[in-house]
Design a protein around this motif. Structure first.
Motif, PDB file in Angstrom:
ATOM      1  N   TYR A   1     -29.974 -32.793 -25.507  1.00  0.00           N
ATOM      2  CA  TYR A   1     -29.643 -31.437 -25.934  1.00  0.00           C
ATOM      3  C   TYR A   1     -28.473 -31.499 -26.893  1.00  0.00           C
ATOM      4  CZ  TYR A   1     -27.866 -26.717 -25.905  1.00  0.00           C
ATOM      5  OH  TYR A   1     -27.413 -25.491 -26.295  1.00  0.00           O
ATOM      6  N   ARG A   2     -28.602 -30.850 -28.008  1.00  0.00           N
ATOM      7  CA  ARG A   2     -27.533 -30.742 -28.996  1.00  0.00           C
ATOM      8  C   ARG A   2     -27.092 -29.287 -29.079  1.00  0.00           C
ATOM      9  NH1 ARG A   2     -26.064 -35.917 -29.741  1.00  0.00           N
ATOM     10  NH2 ARG A   2     -27.836 -37.196 -30.298  1.00  0.00           N
ATOM     11  N   VAL A   3     -25.828 -29.073 -29.312  1.00  0.00           N
ATOM     12  CA  VAL A   3     -25.306 -27.723 -29.409  1.00  0.00           C
ATOM     13  C   VAL A   3     -26.033 -26.983 -30.528  1.00  0.00           C
ATOM     14  CG1 VAL A   3     -23.242 -26.355 -29.875  1.00  0.00           C
ATOM     15  CG2 VAL A   3     -23.073 -28.434 -28.526  1.00  0.00           C
ATOM     16  N   GLY A   4     -26.502 -25.797 -30.220  1.00  0.00           N
ATOM     17  CA  GLY A   4     -27.233 -25.005 -31.194  1.00  0.00           C
ATOM     18  C   GLY A   4     -28.737 -25.101 -31.037  1.00  0.00           C
ATOM     19  N   ASP A   5     -29.232 -26.114 -30.314  1.00  0.00           N
ATOM     20  CA  ASP A   5     -30.668 -26.221 -30.072  1.00  0.00           C
ATOM     21  C   ASP A   5     -31.090 -25.191 -29.032  1.00  0.00           C
ATOM     22  OD1 ASP A   5     -30.745 -28.325 -31.796  1.00  0.00           O
ATOM     23  OD2 ASP A   5     -30.943 -29.885 -30.269  1.00  0.00           O
ATOM     24  N   ASP A   6     -32.368 -24.843 -29.046  1.00  0.00           N
ATOM     25  CA  ASP A   6     -32.898 -23.962 -28.023  1.00  0.00           C
ATOM     26  C   ASP A   6     -32.922 -24.700 -26.691  1.00  0.00           C
ATOM     27  OD1 ASP A   6     -33.292 -21.877 -29.751  1.00  0.00           O
ATOM     28  OD2 ASP A   6     -35.339 -22.508 -30.261  1.00  0.00           O
ATOM     29  N   TRP A   7     -32.622 -23.970 -25.615  1.00  0.00           N
ATOM     30  CA  TRP A   7     -32.630 -24.572 -24.283  1.00  0.00           C
ATOM     31  C   TRP A   7     -34.063 -24.520 -23.756  1.00  0.00           C
ATOM     32  CZ3 TRP A   7     -29.770 -27.704 -21.702  1.00  0.00           C
ATOM     33  CH2 TRP A   7     -29.919 -27.843 -20.329  1.00  0.00           C
ATOM     34  N   PRO A   8     -34.704 -25.685 -23.507  1.00  0.00           N
ATOM     35  CA  PRO A   8     -36.131 -25.689 -23.158  1.00  0.00           C
ATOM     36  C   PRO A   8     -36.415 -25.494 -21.670  1.00  0.00           C
ATOM     37  CG  PRO A   8     -35.370 -27.927 -23.421  1.00  0.00           C
ATOM     38  CD  PRO A   8     -34.200 -27.036 -23.749  1.00  0.00           C
ATOM     39  N   HIS A   9     -35.409 -25.201 -20.857  1.00  0.00           N
ATOM     40  CA  HIS A   9     -35.607 -25.123 -19.420  1.00  0.00           C
ATOM     41  C   HIS A   9     -35.388 -23.701 -18.919  1.00  0.00           C
ATOM     42  CE1 HIS A   9     -35.577 -29.476 -19.479  1.00  0.00           C
ATOM     43  NE2 HIS A   9     -34.424 -29.440 -20.120  1.00  0.00           N
ATOM     44  N   GLU A  10     -35.851 -23.455 -17.692  1.00  0.00           N
ATOM     45  CA  GLU A  10     -35.627 -22.166 -17.054  1.00  0.00           C
ATOM     46  C   GLU A  10     -34.139 -22.011 -16.767  1.00  0.00           C
ATOM     47  OE1 GLU A  10     -37.720 -19.640 -16.211  1.00  0.00           O
ATOM     48  OE2 GLU A  10     -39.202 -20.707 -17.414  1.00  0.00           O
ATOM     49  N   PRO A  11     -33.620 -20.791 -16.810  1.00  0.00           N
ATOM     50  CA  PRO A  11     -32.203 -20.603 -16.506  1.00  0.00           C
ATOM     51  C   PRO A  11     -31.920 -20.881 -15.030  1.00  0.00           C
ATOM     52  CG  PRO A  11     -33.275 -18.498 -16.875  1.00  0.00           C
ATOM     53  CD  PRO A  11     -34.269 -19.558 -17.215  1.00  0.00           C
ATOM     54  N   LEU A  12     -30.815 -21.504 -14.774  1.00  0.00           N
ATOM     55  CA  LEU A  12     -30.381 -21.820 -13.419  1.00  0.00           C
ATOM     56  C   LEU A  12     -29.007 -21.206 -13.248  1.00  0.00           C
ATOM     57  CD1 LEU A  12     -30.691 -23.405 -10.756  1.00  0.00           C
ATOM     58  CD2 LEU A  12     -29.596 -25.310 -11.905  1.00  0.00           C
ATOM     59  N   TRP A  13     -28.906 -20.234 -12.381  1.00  0.00           N
ATOM     60  CA  TRP A  13     -27.648 -19.538 -12.195  1.00  0.00           C
ATOM     61  C   TRP A  13     -26.929 -20.135 -11.015  1.00  0.00           C
ATOM     62  CZ3 TRP A  13     -26.437 -16.949 -16.270  1.00  0.00           C
ATOM     63  CH2 TRP A  13     -27.444 -16.397 -17.052  1.00  0.00           C
ATOM     64  N   TRP A  14     -25.695 -20.537 -11.229  1.00  0.00           N
ATOM     65  CA  TRP A  14     -24.858 -21.119 -10.184  1.00  0.00           C
ATOM     66  C   TRP A  14     -23.479 -20.506 -10.293  1.00  0.00           C
ATOM     67  CZ3 TRP A  14     -20.359 -24.094 -10.260  1.00  0.00           C
ATOM     68  CH2 TRP A  14     -20.003 -24.636  -9.042  1.00  0.00           C
ATOM     69  N   ILE A  15     -22.972 -20.048  -9.188  1.00  0.00           N
ATOM     70  CA  ILE A  15     -21.652 -19.435  -9.168  1.00  0.00           C
ATOM     71  C   ILE A  15     -20.781 -20.267  -8.254  1.00  0.00           C
ATOM     72  CG2 ILE A  15     -20.330 -17.383  -8.602  1.00  0.00           C
ATOM     73  CD1 ILE A  15     -22.910 -15.781  -9.018  1.00  0.00           C
ATOM     74  N   GLY A  16     -19.736 -20.852  -8.795  1.00  0.00           N
ATOM     75  CA  GLY A  16     -18.838 -21.670  -8.000  1.00  0.00           C
ATOM     76  C   GLY A  16     -17.937 -20.848  -7.105  1.00  0.00           C
ATOM     77  N   ASN A  17     -17.691 -19.595  -7.461  1.00  0.00           N
ATOM     78  CA  ASN A  17     -16.822 -18.724  -6.680  1.00  0.00           C
ATOM     79  C   ASN A  17     -17.535 -17.393  -6.476  1.00  0.00           C
ATOM     80  OD1 ASN A  17     -14.762 -17.354  -5.471  1.00  0.00           O
ATOM     81  ND2 ASN A  17     -13.464 -17.236  -7.275  1.00  0.00           N
ATOM     82  N   PRO A  18     -18.426 -17.285  -5.458  1.00  0.00           N
ATOM     83  CA  PRO A  18     -19.171 -16.043  -5.296  1.00  0.00           C
ATOM     84  C   PRO A  18     -18.287 -14.865  -4.926  1.00  0.00           C
ATOM     85  CG  PRO A  18     -19.669 -17.573  -3.515  1.00  0.00           C
ATOM     86  CD  PRO A  18     -18.820 -18.297  -4.501  1.00  0.00           C
ATOM     87  N   LYS A  19     -17.146 -15.101  -4.268  1.00  0.00           N
ATOM     88  CA  LYS A  19     -16.263 -13.990  -3.931  1.00  0.00           C
ATOM     89  C   LYS A  19     -15.592 -13.424  -5.177  1.00  0.00           C
ATOM     90  CE  LYS A  19     -15.335 -15.445   0.756  1.00  0.00           C
ATOM     91  NZ  LYS A  19     -14.348 -15.871   1.734  1.00  0.00           N
ATOM     92  N   GLY A  20     -15.424 -14.236  -6.196  1.00  0.00           N
ATOM     93  CA  GLY A  20     -14.806 -13.784  -7.427  1.00  0.00           C
ATOM     94  C   GLY A  20     -15.700 -12.871  -8.243  1.00  0.00           C
ATOM     95  N   THR A  21     -17.000 -12.839  -7.943  1.00  0.00           N
ATOM     96  CA  THR A  21     -17.923 -11.974  -8.682  1.00  0.00           C
ATOM     97  C   THR A  21     -18.021 -10.587  -8.085  1.00  0.00           C
ATOM     98  OG1 THR A  21     -19.795 -12.706  -7.361  1.00  0.00           O
ATOM     99  CG2 THR A  21     -19.321 -13.950  -9.371  1.00  0.00           C
ATOM    100  N   HIS A  22     -17.429 -10.394  -6.900  1.00  0.00           N
ATOM    101  CA  HIS A  22     -17.465  -9.119  -6.195  1.00  0.00           C
ATOM    102  C   HIS A  22     -18.892  -8.699  -5.851  1.00  0.00           C
ATOM    103  CE1 HIS A  22     -13.237  -8.922  -6.985  1.00  0.00           C
ATOM    104  NE2 HIS A  22     -13.449  -8.981  -8.295  1.00  0.00           N
ATOM    105  N   LEU A  23     -19.763  -9.670  -5.639  1.00  0.00           N
ATOM    106  CA  LEU A  23     -21.115  -9.393  -5.185  1.00  0.00           C
ATOM    107  C   LEU A  23     -21.147  -9.450  -3.666  1.00  0.00           C
ATOM    108  CD1 LEU A  23     -23.115 -11.584  -7.717  1.00  0.00           C
ATOM    109  CD2 LEU A  23     -22.890  -9.104  -7.721  1.00  0.00           C
ATOM    110  N   PRO A  24     -22.141  -8.833  -3.028  1.00  0.00           N
ATOM    111  CA  PRO A  24     -22.201  -8.906  -1.571  1.00  0.00           C
ATOM    112  C   PRO A  24     -22.429 -10.340  -1.105  1.00  0.00           C
ATOM    113  CG  PRO A  24     -24.091  -7.701  -2.455  1.00  0.00           C
ATOM    114  CD  PRO A  24     -23.172  -8.000  -3.594  1.00  0.00           C
TER     115      PRO A  24
END
Length: 82
Positions: free
Chosen positions: A36-59
């Motif tokens: 992967y090079r910067v500026g190329d299209d990302w060919p994979h499905e998005p993967l969402w990861w939150i290292g600090n879930p309490k910081g997002t104020h989500l339940p």
């Protein structure tokens, strides 16, 4: 044991082995994966990861949402509760 035998056993043979290992690891492989090079299209499905879930104020997930499939089999030792 002659000095030449000692030099061959403890000097030349280890150098030959190291040279073979170096050659085996430094040769280029024909099976290079696409990078992967910067500026190329990302060919994979998005993967969402939150290292600090309490910081997002989500339940925060509850035990009911996760399920209670864990069974305790031992007492003591290093373990965590998630």
């Amino acid at each position: 044991m002659r000095p030449i035998d000692t030099i061959l056993i403890y000097g030349v043979i280890p150098l030959v082995v190291l040279a073979l290992l170096f050659a085996a690891t430094m040769q280029r492989s024909g099976r290079k994966a696409a990078r992967y090079r910067v500026g190329d299209d990302w060919p994979h499905e998005p993967l969402w990861w939150i290292g600090n879930p309490k910081g997002t104020h989500l339940p925060v997930p509850t035990v009911d949402a996760v399920g209670t499939t864990a069974t305790r089999t031992a007492r003591g030792g290093a373990r965590g509760t998630w």
